[in-house]
Design an enzyme around this catalytic site. Sequence first.
Site, mmCIF file in Angstrom:
data_model
loop_
_atom_site.group_PDB
_atom_site.id
_atom_site.type_symbol
_atom_site.label_atom_id
_atom_site.label_comp_id
_atom_site.label_asym_id
_atom_site.label_seq_id
_atom_site.Cartn_x
_atom_site.Cartn_y
_atom_site.Cartn_z
ATOM 1 N N ASN A 1 0.966 -1.165 0.055
ATOM 2 C CA ASN A 1 -0.034 0.164 0.048
ATOM 3 C C ASN A 1 1.055 1.296 -0.041
ATOM 4 O O ASN A 1 1.799 1.540 0.880
ATOM 5 C CB ASN A 1 -0.811 -0.002 1.116
ATOM 6 C CG ASN A 1 -1.960 1.097 1.298
ATOM 7 O OD1 ASN A 1 -1.428 2.266 1.162
ATOM 8 N ND2 ASN A 1 -3.120 0.759 1.562
ATOM 9 N N ASP B 1 -0.038 4.584 -0.019
ATOM 10 C CA ASP B 1 -0.999 5.781 0.411
ATOM 11 C C ASP B 1 -0.051 6.712 0.974
ATOM 12 O O ASP B 1 -0.060 8.147 0.798
ATOM 13 C CB ASP B 1 -2.089 5.448 1.373
ATOM 14 C CG ASP B 1 -2.991 4.652 0.753
ATOM 15 O OD1 ASP B 1 -3.137 4.407 -0.389
ATOM 16 O OD2 ASP B 1 -4.105 4.256 1.480
ATOM 17 N N HIS C 1 -5.675 3.738 -1.798
ATOM 18 C CA HIS C 1 -6.972 4.226 -1.099
ATOM 19 C C HIS C 1 -6.970 5.493 -1.612
ATOM 20 O O HIS C 1 -6.420 6.402 -1.293
ATOM 21 C CB HIS C 1 -6.765 4.010 0.313
ATOM 22 C CG HIS C 1 -8.282 4.222 1.075
ATOM 23 N ND1 HIS C 1 -8.480 4.477 2.087
ATOM 24 C CD2 HIS C 1 -9.381 4.848 0.522
ATOM 25 C CE1 HIS C 1 -9.773 4.698 2.456
ATOM 26 N NE2 HIS C 1 -10.404 4.906 1.558
ATOM 27 N N ARG D 1 -7.087 12.960 0.790
ATOM 28 C CA ARG D 1 -5.853 13.263 1.691
ATOM 29 C C ARG D 1 -4.562 12.791 1.328
ATOM 30 O O ARG D 1 -3.611 13.445 2.071
ATOM 31 C CB ARG D 1 -6.263 12.926 3.177
ATOM 32 C CG ARG D 1 -6.207 11.643 3.692
ATOM 33 C CD ARG D 1 -6.137 11.596 5.065
ATOM 34 N NE ARG D 1 -7.726 11.851 5.613
ATOM 35 C CZ ARG D 1 -8.307 11.321 6.797
ATOM 36 N NH1 ARG D 1 -7.703 10.310 7.051
ATOM 37 N NH2 ARG D 1 -9.446 11.533 6.757
ATOM 38 N N THR E 1 -17.913 -0.792 12.256
ATOM 39 C CA THR E 1 -18.351 -1.242 13.513
ATOM 40 C C THR E 1 -17.643 -0.533 14.403
ATOM 41 O O THR E 1 -16.555 0.249 14.078
ATOM 42 C CB THR E 1 -18.077 -2.863 13.473
ATOM 43 O OG1 THR E 1 -16.476 -2.965 13.185
ATOM 44 C CG2 THR E 1 -18.803 -3.432 12.214
ATOM 45 N N THR E 2 -17.625 -0.951 15.900
ATOM 46 C CA THR E 2 -17.131 -0.322 16.860
ATOM 47 C C THR E 2 -15.800 -0.433 16.691
ATOM 48 O O THR E 2 -14.730 0.280 17.009
ATOM 49 C CB THR E 2 -17.498 -0.896 18.215
ATOM 50 O OG1 THR E 2 -17.817 -2.405 18.167
ATOM 51 C CG2 THR E 2 -18.609 -0.242 18.521
ATOM 52 N N GLY F 1 1.132 -1.420 4.511
ATOM 53 C CA GLY F 1 1.621 0.069 3.779
ATOM 54 C C GLY F 1 2.377 0.965 4.878
ATOM 55 O O GLY F 1 3.497 1.272 4.639
ATOM 56 N N HIS F 2 1.705 1.364 6.073
ATOM 57 C CA HIS F 2 2.200 2.484 6.702
ATOM 58 C C HIS F 2 3.611 2.021 7.260
ATOM 59 O O HIS F 2 4.566 2.810 7.266
ATOM 60 C CB HIS F 2 1.170 2.649 7.836
ATOM 61 C CG HIS F 2 1.723 3.794 8.677
ATOM 62 N ND1 HIS F 2 2.436 3.522 10.083
ATOM 63 C CD2 HIS F 2 1.587 5.073 8.625
ATOM 64 C CE1 HIS F 2 2.749 4.858 10.573
ATOM 65 N NE2 HIS F 2 2.060 5.661 9.802
HETATM 66 N N1 PXP Z 1 -5.894 -2.780 3.876
HETATM 67 C C1 PXP Z 1 -7.006 -1.860 4.147
HETATM 68 C C2 PXP Z 1 -8.435 -2.464 3.593
HETATM 69 C C3 PXP Z 1 -6.822 -0.936 4.334
HETATM 70 O O1 PXP Z 1 -7.676 0.283 4.437
HETATM 71 C C4 PXP Z 1 -5.446 -0.497 4.767
HETATM 72 C C5 PXP Z 1 -4.994 0.891 5.270
HETATM 73 O O2 PXP Z 1 -5.158 1.707 4.330
HETATM 74 C C6 PXP Z 1 -4.144 -1.611 4.919
HETATM 75 C C7 PXP Z 1 -4.796 -2.744 4.466
HETATM 76 C C8 PXP Z 1 -2.943 -1.201 5.279
HETATM 77 O O3 PXP Z 1 -2.501 -0.994 6.449
HETATM 78 P P1 PXP Z 1 -1.265 -0.126 6.856
HETATM 79 O O4 PXP Z 1 -1.153 1.096 6.222
HETATM 80 O O5 PXP Z 1 -1.485 0.100 8.288
HETATM 81 O O6 PXP Z 1 -0.378 -1.420 6.629
#
Ligand code: PXP
Length: 247
Positions: free
Chosen positions: A10, A12, A46, A52, A103-104, A215-216
């Site tokens: 990811n 993003d 995403h 953003r 969800t919560t 991703g992060h």
């Molecule tokens: N899967 C989905 C559906 C997500 O929304 C995200 C976050 O954008 C990720 C995976 C990846 O999460 P992270 O960036 O925390 O690794």
Amino acid sequence: MIRPLRLGVNIDHVATIRNARGGHHPDPVRAAHLAAAAGADGITAHLREDRRHIADRDIERLANEIALPLNLEMAATEEMVAVALRHRPHAACIVPERREERTTEGGLDVAGAVERLRPLVGRLVDAGIRVSMFIEPDPRQLDAARAIGAPVVELHTGAYCEHEGEGRDRELARIVAAAAHAAAIGLECHAGHGLSYDTVKPVAAIAAIVELNIGHFLVGEAIFVGFDAAIRHMRALMDEGRRGSGA
Ligand code: PXP
């Protein structure tokens, strides 16, 4: 035989850093090329309603320039369906963006929105897009995903990653049970959110899970070791976890 486990990278938060200053650097599409060279099996991005991080132009370039399958994460809105139908990504993962959709714990409340989601998912599936629902590891949500015709679910690993000790074990057990339930009702199972070097192996060991989206952590770790090395190390840990499981 060990079942393959795909890594979707990811990108993003490459765009998050770019957008902090405007302009073009760092370019998320360049990051996607790097991820491909480092062994990623897919690229995830995403397109948020508020734009953003990833921008419309990024999606267009990813769809046109990257050979790997593109997984478009999107809210369940008409605007995003139009984007998906325009670019025809390999996959679309439906995620919550507004409070009332989740969800919560944070996954999409599919069970609470079956009638609204069914036609939207149907349009994407009819266009040949592989649709997944980003849900909590909760059998009710899995059954609802199946009922609306989604072929894939992505299990939210956020709570598992946030907890430590017994809490983490409990969350992992929920993911293990949900993945088995997904397999039993004929859904392809993915997982993601918050995964890091410390948390990835037990999830990679779950035989029914065939794709992780990360991703992060990778973008953060790239600051210290570079994107290529971070992805390769994550891939190696995934493979270790998978082998350890004998999946
Ligand atoms: N899967 C989905 C559906 C997500 O929304 C995200 C976050 O954008 C990720 C995976 C990846 O999460 P992270 O960036 O925390 O690794």
